[in-house]
Design a protein around this motif. Structure first.
Motif, PDB file in Angstrom:
ATOM      1  N   PRO A 278     -12.725   0.484  10.196  1.00  0.00           N
ATOM      2  CA  PRO A 278     -12.231   0.739   8.832  1.00  0.00           C
ATOM      3  C   PRO A 278     -13.113   0.065   7.789  1.00  0.00           C
ATOM      4  O   PRO A 278     -13.769  -0.935   8.092  1.00  0.00           O
ATOM      5  CB  PRO A 278     -10.836   0.094   8.820  1.00  0.00           C
ATOM      6  N   PRO A 279     -13.131   0.614   6.580  1.00  0.00           N
ATOM      7  CA  PRO A 279     -13.883  -0.034   5.500  1.00  0.00           C
ATOM      8  C   PRO A 279     -13.367  -1.458   5.264  1.00  0.00           C
ATOM      9  O   PRO A 279     -12.213  -1.761   5.559  1.00  0.00           O
ATOM     10  CB  PRO A 279     -13.632   0.850   4.287  1.00  0.00           C
ATOM     11  N   LEU A 280     -14.239  -2.302   4.753  1.00  0.00           N
ATOM     12  CA  LEU A 280     -13.966  -3.722   4.561  1.00  0.00           C
ATOM     13  C   LEU A 280     -12.564  -4.050   4.047  1.00  0.00           C
ATOM     14  O   LEU A 280     -11.853  -4.868   4.615  1.00  0.00           O
ATOM     15  CB  LEU A 280     -15.002  -4.282   3.585  1.00  0.00           C
ATOM     16  N   ARG A 281     -12.140  -3.369   2.989  1.00  0.00           N
ATOM     17  CA  ARG A 281     -10.871  -3.739   2.364  1.00  0.00           C
ATOM     18  C   ARG A 281      -9.675  -3.373   3.233  1.00  0.00           C
ATOM     19  O   ARG A 281      -8.553  -3.826   3.003  1.00  0.00           O
ATOM     20  CB  ARG A 281     -10.756  -3.144   0.963  1.00  0.00           C
ATOM     21  N   LEU A 282      -9.905  -2.544   4.248  1.00  0.00           N
ATOM     22  CA  LEU A 282      -8.805  -2.181   5.145  1.00  0.00           C
ATOM     23  C   LEU A 282      -8.854  -2.965   6.458  1.00  0.00           C
ATOM     24  O   LEU A 282      -7.964  -2.848   7.297  1.00  0.00           O
ATOM     25  CB  LEU A 282      -8.835  -0.676   5.438  1.00  0.00           C
ATOM     26  N   CYS A 283      -9.931  -3.772   6.643  1.00  0.00           N
ATOM     27  CA  CYS A 283     -10.059  -4.570   7.869  1.00  0.00           C
ATOM     28  C   CYS A 283      -9.100  -5.755   7.863  1.00  0.00           C
ATOM     29  O   CYS A 283      -8.443  -6.057   8.854  1.00  0.00           O
ATOM     30  CB  CYS A 283     -11.491  -5.091   8.027  1.00  0.00           C
ATOM     31  N   GLY A 284      -9.044  -6.475   6.761  1.00  0.00           N
ATOM     32  CA  GLY A 284      -8.152  -7.634   6.660  1.00  0.00           C
ATOM     33  C   GLY A 284      -6.714  -7.165   6.482  1.00  0.00           C
ATOM     34  O   GLY A 284      -6.424  -5.969   6.477  1.00  0.00           O
ATOM     35  N   ASP A 285      -5.805  -8.125   6.353  1.00  0.00           N
ATOM     36  CA  ASP A 285      -4.396  -7.776   6.200  1.00  0.00           C
ATOM     37  C   ASP A 285      -4.162  -7.007   4.903  1.00  0.00           C
ATOM     38  O   ASP A 285      -4.629  -7.410   3.841  1.00  0.00           O
ATOM     39  CB  ASP A 285      -3.546  -9.056   6.193  1.00  0.00           C
ATOM     40  N   ASN A 286      -3.431  -5.908   4.986  1.00  0.00           N
ATOM     41  CA  ASN A 286      -3.149  -5.110   3.784  1.00  0.00           C
ATOM     42  C   ASN A 286      -1.936  -4.217   3.993  1.00  0.00           C
ATOM     43  O   ASN A 286      -1.548  -3.931   5.140  1.00  0.00           O
ATOM     44  CB  ASN A 286      -4.386  -4.276   3.411  1.00  0.00           C
ATOM     45  N   GLY A 287      -1.348  -3.796   2.885  1.00  0.00           N
ATOM     46  CA  GLY A 287      -0.131  -2.994   2.953  1.00  0.00           C
ATOM     47  C   GLY A 287      -0.385  -1.548   3.332  1.00  0.00           C
ATOM     48  O   GLY A 287       0.469  -0.888   3.924  1.00  0.00           O
ATOM     49  N   ALA A 288      -1.586  -1.031   3.038  1.00  0.00           N
ATOM     50  CA  ALA A 288      -1.886   0.374   3.323  1.00  0.00           C
ATOM     51  C   ALA A 288      -1.819   0.660   4.821  1.00  0.00           C
ATOM     52  O   ALA A 288      -1.315   1.695   5.249  1.00  0.00           O
ATOM     53  CB  ALA A 288      -3.273   0.729   2.777  1.00  0.00           C
ATOM     54  N   MET A 289      -2.305  -0.297   5.639  1.00  0.00           N
ATOM     55  CA  MET A 289      -2.284  -0.062   7.089  1.00  0.00           C
ATOM     56  C   MET A 289      -0.842  -0.049   7.604  1.00  0.00           C
ATOM     57  O   MET A 289      -0.526   0.653   8.572  1.00  0.00           O
ATOM     58  CB  MET A 289      -3.125  -1.125   7.824  1.00  0.00           C
ATOM     59  N   ILE A 290       0.029  -0.782   6.934  1.00  0.00           N
ATOM     60  CA  ILE A 290       1.445  -0.801   7.322  1.00  0.00           C
ATOM     61  C   ILE A 290       2.091   0.539   6.920  1.00  0.00           C
ATOM     62  O   ILE A 290       2.879   1.115   7.671  1.00  0.00           O
ATOM     63  CB  ILE A 290       2.178  -1.994   6.653  1.00  0.00           C
TER      64      ILE A 290
ATOM     65  N   GLY B  45       0.834  -1.198   0.000  1.00  0.00           N
ATOM     66  CA  GLY B  45       0.000   0.000   0.000  1.00  0.00           C
ATOM     67  C   GLY B  45       0.866   1.244   0.000  1.00  0.00           C
ATOM     68  O   GLY B  45       2.038   1.206   0.380  1.00  0.00           O
ATOM     69  N   ILE B  46       0.293   2.353  -0.443  1.00  0.00           N
ATOM     70  CA  ILE B  46       1.024   3.625  -0.439  1.00  0.00           C
ATOM     71  C   ILE B  46       0.127   4.699   0.167  1.00  0.00           C
ATOM     72  O   ILE B  46      -1.049   4.819  -0.195  1.00  0.00           O
ATOM     73  CB  ILE B  46       1.455   4.025  -1.867  1.00  0.00           C
ATOM     74  N   VAL B  47       0.684   5.425   1.143  1.00  0.00           N
ATOM     75  CA  VAL B  47      -0.079   6.457   1.847  1.00  0.00           C
ATOM     76  C   VAL B  47       0.674   7.790   1.765  1.00  0.00           C
ATOM     77  O   VAL B  47       1.888   7.836   1.963  1.00  0.00           O
ATOM     78  CB  VAL B  47      -0.294   6.049   3.330  1.00  0.00           C
ATOM     79  N   ARG B  48      -0.069   8.868   1.457  1.00  0.00           N
ATOM     80  CA  ARG B  48       0.547  10.190   1.400  1.00  0.00           C
ATOM     81  C   ARG B  48       0.112  11.007   2.622  1.00  0.00           C
ATOM     82  O   ARG B  48      -1.068  11.017   2.972  1.00  0.00           O
ATOM     83  CB  ARG B  48       0.147  10.912   0.108  1.00  0.00           C
ATOM     84  N   ASN B  49       1.057  11.679   3.227  1.00  0.00           N
ATOM     85  CA  ASN B  49       0.787  12.563   4.373  1.00  0.00           C
ATOM     86  C   ASN B  49      -0.108  11.915   5.431  1.00  0.00           C
ATOM     87  O   ASN B  49      -1.071  12.518   5.896  1.00  0.00           O
ATOM     88  CB  ASN B  49       0.175  13.875   3.891  1.00  0.00           C
TER      89      ASN B  49
END
Ligand code: KG4
Ligand code: ZN
Length: 335
Positions: free
Chosen positions: A297-309, A19-23
């Protein structure tokens, strides 16, 4: 300029994800490749199979995330990666990819605790209000984490045996549902009536701990008896089990919120996707704790994912807490 773009890698279990997160709060990309199909015939995650999948997909996920985010690798300001808890071989694949990338691009590297990631999935679209309480419910964890501020994590309650997602998956196996069974049981429960009697383990104890293995045994005995008589109603069983689990989770959450005063309740982990848990939490907060903000969090962010990391990596970056490239995986990592 003054923007901070962090890429996060997750490979602790059976999802390869980048996942990629800005600011801190802006989601640019979240590529998740699941390997569930490969594990289903074994009824659970096989570590060896999982590691090989991660190896096969990790580079694709990285390239795809960069493409989705419409950025160049040179726009990145840091690389974050889960280093535990999780399966040793699986963690190693993500960590190696992350370190190579950080070294290659000459970027700071941030080791992330997977469970902190689950909490920070809630921060992807807003700023968490501290002090906060997190209820983490996944296949490997069931715990309350008290957060005084953005970098402090204190476990104030946990399961003494099975995790809640694990209980879902084991019950699913008993009644012939594919792994992982949480979502299937949730759906079956909506079609049934909770008319089987099941225990609510530890519900009336004053502490914030859980136990789900007794409930699992009670369900197993019940399923065997009903099967012998040919009277098993799968949807009713699912509804009864789900009601028992959610009642325990809600009652303990109420206890926790009565004991400590927080401004926000965050729910994280795969089980946060559960429909009954969600509606009962909304009800609890509306009626008993109207001044506490509830974030699921919305469904796609509840399970394991790179954005949360990447989200928690962004907090580490802001606080300049980097990890050395010699950081090892820590399969049993706690807070
Ligand atoms: O957080 P997660 O993706 O992986 C771990 O770190 O464990 O959580 C996966 C768990 C599985 O046990 C799965 O059965 C459960 O979350 N799960 C659910 C639901 N969706 C996924 N449990 C109950 N209801 C759901 N809707
Ligand atoms: Zn997880």
């Amino acid at each position: 300029e003054d923007q901070q773009i962090i890429l996060g890698i997750e490979s602790s279990c059976d999802e390869t994800s980048v996942g990629i997160v800005r600011n801190e709060h802006e989601l640019l990309a979240n590529v998740i490749t699941s390997q569930i199909k490969s594990h289903q015939r074994f009824g659970g995650v096989v570590p060896e199979v999982a590691s090989r999948h991660h190896l096969e997909y990790i580079n694709y996920c990285i390239e795809e995330a960069i493409k989705q985010a419409k950025i160049k690798k040179s726009d990145l300001n840091g690389i974050a990666c889960t280093y535990g808890p999780g399966l040793a071989g699986c963690l190693m694949v993500g960590l190696t990819a992350a370190k190579v990338m950080a070294a290659d691009l000459n970027l700071p590297f941030y080791g992330v605790n997977h469970m902190a990631g689950h909490i920070y999935a809630a921060a992807i679209d807003h700023k968490i209000k501290f002090p906060a309480l997190a209820l983490l419910v996944s296949g490997g964890h069931t715990e309350f984490v008290y957060m005084k501020d953005e970098l402090s994590f204190e476990i104030i309650g946990t399961t003494l045996d099975d995790a809640v997602g694990e209980a879902y998956d084991k019950i699913g196996r008993l009644i012939g549902f594919n792994y992982p069974a949480g979502k299937t049981i949730d759906e079956a429960a909506k079609k049934g009536t909770a008319n089987y009697e099941l225990p609510r383990p530890m519900m009336n104890r004053p502490d914030l701990n859980f136990s789900f293995s007794g409930l699992k045994t009670a369900v197993r005995d019940l399923v065997e008896k009903e099967k012998r008589h040919g009277t098993l109603e799968v949807n009713d069983l699912a509804a009864s089990f789900q009601e028992a689990v959610v009642e325990v989770l809600i009652s303990k959450t109420k206890k926790a919120l009565n004991q400590i005063s927080v401004r926000e309740l965050i729910v994280g982990g795969g089980v946060a996707a559960n429909s009954l848990l969600k509606s009962k939490l909304i009800e609890l907060i509306q009626i008993d704790f109207p001044h506490c903000q509830l974030t699921i969090p919305p469904l796609r962010l509840c399970g394991d994912n790179g954005a949360m990391i990447a989200a928690f990596g962004s907090v580490l970056a802001k606080n300049q807490i980097t990890s050395p490239l010699t950081l090892d995986s820590d399969p049993g990592l706690s807070f």
